[in-house]
Write a protein that holds these residues in place. Structure first.
Motif, PDB file in Angstrom:
ATOM      1  N   VAL A  25      40.408  33.083  36.148  1.00  0.00           N
ATOM      2  CA  VAL A  25      39.065  33.040  37.146  1.00  0.00           C
ATOM      3  C   VAL A  25      39.063  31.460  37.476  1.00  0.00           C
ATOM      4  CG1 VAL A  25      36.435  33.029  37.168  1.00  0.00           C
ATOM      5  CG2 VAL A  25      37.891  34.928  36.282  1.00  0.00           C
ATOM      6  N   MET A  26      39.133  30.414  36.529  1.00  0.00           N
ATOM      7  CA  MET A  26      39.130  29.404  36.879  1.00  0.00           C
ATOM      8  C   MET A  26      40.121  28.872  37.762  1.00  0.00           C
ATOM      9  SD  MET A  26      38.718  27.776  33.026  1.00  0.00           S
ATOM     10  CE  MET A  26      38.297  28.993  31.905  1.00  0.00           C
ATOM     11  N   CYS A  27      41.352  29.354  37.461  1.00  0.00           N
ATOM     12  CA  CYS A  27      42.466  28.926  38.421  1.00  0.00           C
ATOM     13  C   CYS A  27      42.277  29.316  39.930  1.00  0.00           C
ATOM     14  CB  CYS A  27      43.884  29.464  37.961  1.00  0.00           C
ATOM     15  SG  CYS A  27      44.496  28.569  36.554  1.00  0.00           S
ATOM     16  N   ALA A  28      41.532  30.417  40.032  1.00  0.00           N
ATOM     17  CA  ALA A  28      41.159  30.968  41.451  1.00  0.00           C
ATOM     18  C   ALA A  28      40.160  30.104  42.025  1.00  0.00           C
ATOM     19  CB  ALA A  28      40.725  32.503  41.363  1.00  0.00           C
ATOM     20  N   TYR A  29      39.288  29.893  41.148  1.00  0.00           N
ATOM     21  CA  TYR A  29      38.049  28.894  41.718  1.00  0.00           C
ATOM     22  C   TYR A  29      38.543  27.403  42.007  1.00  0.00           C
ATOM     23  CZ  TYR A  29      34.013  25.905  41.508  1.00  0.00           C
ATOM     24  OH  TYR A  29      33.000  25.163  41.816  1.00  0.00           O
ATOM     25  N   LEU A  30      39.446  26.847  41.236  1.00  0.00           N
ATOM     26  CA  LEU A  30      39.901  25.453  41.365  1.00  0.00           C
ATOM     27  C   LEU A  30      40.737  25.491  42.667  1.00  0.00           C
ATOM     28  CD1 LEU A  30      40.254  24.506  37.624  1.00  0.00           C
ATOM     29  CD2 LEU A  30      38.789  23.467  39.241  1.00  0.00           C
ATOM     30  N   ALA A  31      41.627  26.364  42.682  1.00  0.00           N
ATOM     31  CA  ALA A  31      42.536  26.381  43.936  1.00  0.00           C
ATOM     32  C   ALA A  31      42.200  27.084  45.424  1.00  0.00           C
ATOM     33  CB  ALA A  31      43.869  27.069  43.481  1.00  0.00           C
ATOM     34  N   GLN A  32      40.715  27.356  45.363  1.00  0.00           N
ATOM     35  CA  GLN A  32      40.220  27.789  46.641  1.00  0.00           C
ATOM     36  C   GLN A  32      40.684  26.857  47.718  1.00  0.00           C
ATOM     37  OE1 GLN A  32      36.433  29.421  46.678  1.00  0.00           O
ATOM     38  NE2 GLN A  32      35.984  28.033  44.856  1.00  0.00           N
ATOM     39  N   GLY A  33      41.194  27.455  48.870  1.00  0.00           N
ATOM     40  CA  GLY A  33      41.569  26.594  49.936  1.00  0.00           C
ATOM     41  C   GLY A  33      42.731  25.866  49.947  1.00  0.00           C
ATOM     42  N   HIS A  34      43.624  25.820  48.810  1.00  0.00           N
ATOM     43  CA  HIS A  34      44.745  25.164  48.536  1.00  0.00           C
ATOM     44  C   HIS A  34      45.956  26.036  48.620  1.00  0.00           C
ATOM     45  CE1 HIS A  34      47.587  22.795  46.718  1.00  0.00           C
ATOM     46  NE2 HIS A  34      47.027  21.908  47.151  1.00  0.00           N
ATOM     47  N   PRO A  35      47.074  25.701  49.085  1.00  0.00           N
ATOM     48  CA  PRO A  35      48.081  26.702  49.034  1.00  0.00           C
ATOM     49  C   PRO A  35      48.473  27.138  47.837  1.00  0.00           C
ATOM     50  CG  PRO A  35      48.699  24.825  50.657  1.00  0.00           C
ATOM     51  CD  PRO A  35      47.391  24.344  49.839  1.00  0.00           C
ATOM     52  N   LEU A  36      48.277  26.415  46.740  1.00  0.00           N
ATOM     53  CA  LEU A  36      48.529  27.126  45.342  1.00  0.00           C
ATOM     54  C   LEU A  36      47.535  28.240  45.013  1.00  0.00           C
ATOM     55  CD1 LEU A  36      49.002  23.893  43.220  1.00  0.00           C
ATOM     56  CD2 LEU A  36      50.608  25.568  43.736  1.00  0.00           C
ATOM     57  N   GLY A  37      46.464  28.321  45.819  1.00  0.00           N
ATOM     58  CA  GLY A  37      45.626  29.262  45.527  1.00  0.00           C
ATOM     59  C   GLY A  37      46.045  30.730  46.379  1.00  0.00           C
ATOM     60  N   GLU A  38      46.896  30.393  47.325  1.00  0.00           N
ATOM     61  CA  GLU A  38      47.549  31.625  48.355  1.00  0.00           C
ATOM     62  C   GLU A  38      48.380  32.377  47.606  1.00  0.00           C
ATOM     63  OE1 GLU A  38      48.425  29.873  52.021  1.00  0.00           O
ATOM     64  OE2 GLU A  38      46.316  28.852  52.018  1.00  0.00           O
ATOM     65  N   MET A  39      48.030  33.815  47.124  1.00  0.00           N
ATOM     66  CA  MET A  39      49.243  34.589  46.563  1.00  0.00           C
ATOM     67  C   MET A  39      49.014  35.903  47.237  1.00  0.00           C
ATOM     68  SD  MET A  39      49.430  33.665  42.510  1.00  0.00           S
ATOM     69  CE  MET A  39      47.524  34.044  42.122  1.00  0.00           C
ATOM     70  N   ASP A  40      50.025  36.759  47.498  1.00  0.00           N
ATOM     71  CA  ASP A  40      50.204  37.947  47.806  1.00  0.00           C
ATOM     72  C   ASP A  40      50.002  38.875  46.424  1.00  0.00           C
ATOM     73  OD1 ASP A  40      52.686  38.361  46.661  1.00  0.00           O
ATOM     74  OD2 ASP A  40      53.600  38.292  48.638  1.00  0.00           O
ATOM     75  N   TRP A  41      49.631  40.236  46.473  1.00  0.00           N
ATOM     76  CA  TRP A  41      49.557  41.018  45.685  1.00  0.00           C
ATOM     77  C   TRP A  41      50.720  40.891  44.753  1.00  0.00           C
ATOM     78  CZ3 TRP A  41      44.748  41.456  44.443  1.00  0.00           C
ATOM     79  CH2 TRP A  41      43.725  41.637  45.564  1.00  0.00           C
ATOM     80  N   THR A  42      51.887  40.895  45.226  1.00  0.00           N
ATOM     81  CA  THR A  42      53.014  40.872  44.239  1.00  0.00           C
ATOM     82  C   THR A  42      53.096  39.612  43.469  1.00  0.00           C
ATOM     83  OG1 THR A  42      54.357  42.185  45.901  1.00  0.00           O
ATOM     84  CG2 THR A  42      55.723  41.042  44.212  1.00  0.00           C
TER      85      THR A  42
END
Length: 160
Positions: free
Chosen positions: A66-83
């Motif tokens: 949850v923390m990683c998703a929050y911190l990386a919002q709007g950054h390419p590191l936060g973009e992940m497909d389902w795989t």
């Protein structure tokens, strides 16, 4: 923001690596010892688990994913497909199992369960093997790679 953590928590390490990769300077590390049940940690996380992220408004955030998703919002590191999300979850599961093995090894020889130890070993080997087969298909750099690097590093240190 403040990250309540220990130096040895692989979950905290994952968050700390992401913070550094993002170039964030607005998150301060504060070391706590969760086994000592510090009042400051319990006040914001009744499970007394690390890491715990305290947002600027004082509200707590738990669970490294949850923390990683929050911190990386709007950054390419936060973009992940389902795989990629699934493969990152495998890394997280690998950490969960490795931590169980580490805790089991702290018991006396008479208390250690050979059945569980064997099962966890097999799970670790399967997960690492499966990821080894898929790693060539990784494209880009996202939280999945951070999760796997931290998980493999934890295995190297705690279960060589």
């Amino acid at each position: 923001m403040k990250l309540l953590c220990t130096a040895t928590s692989p979950y905290a390490r994952k968050v700390r690596v992401l913070i550094r990769e993002l170039g964030r300077t607005d998150v301060e590390d504060q070391r706590v010892m969760p086994l000592d049940a510090p009042a400051e940690l319990i006040a914001v996380n009744p499970l007394a688990k690390v890491p715990t992220l305290l947002l600027d408004d004082g509200s707590p955030m738990n669970d490294s994913r949850v923390m990683c998703a929050y911190l990386a919002q709007g950054h390419p590191l936060g973009e992940m497909d389902w795989t990629a999300r699934t493969e990152a979850a495998w890394a997280e599961g690998l950490l969960d199992i490795a931590l169980q093995v580490v805790m089991e090894r702290r018991r006396t020889d008479a208390e250690i369960s050979p059945w569980w130890t064997s099962r966890w070993r097999d799970q670790i080997l399967r997960a690492v093997g499966a990821m080894g087969e898929r790693i060539a298909s990784f494209s880009g750099f996202c939280q999945r790679e951070i999760a796997w690097a931290v998980s493999l590093g934890y295995l190297d240190v705690r279960l060589p």
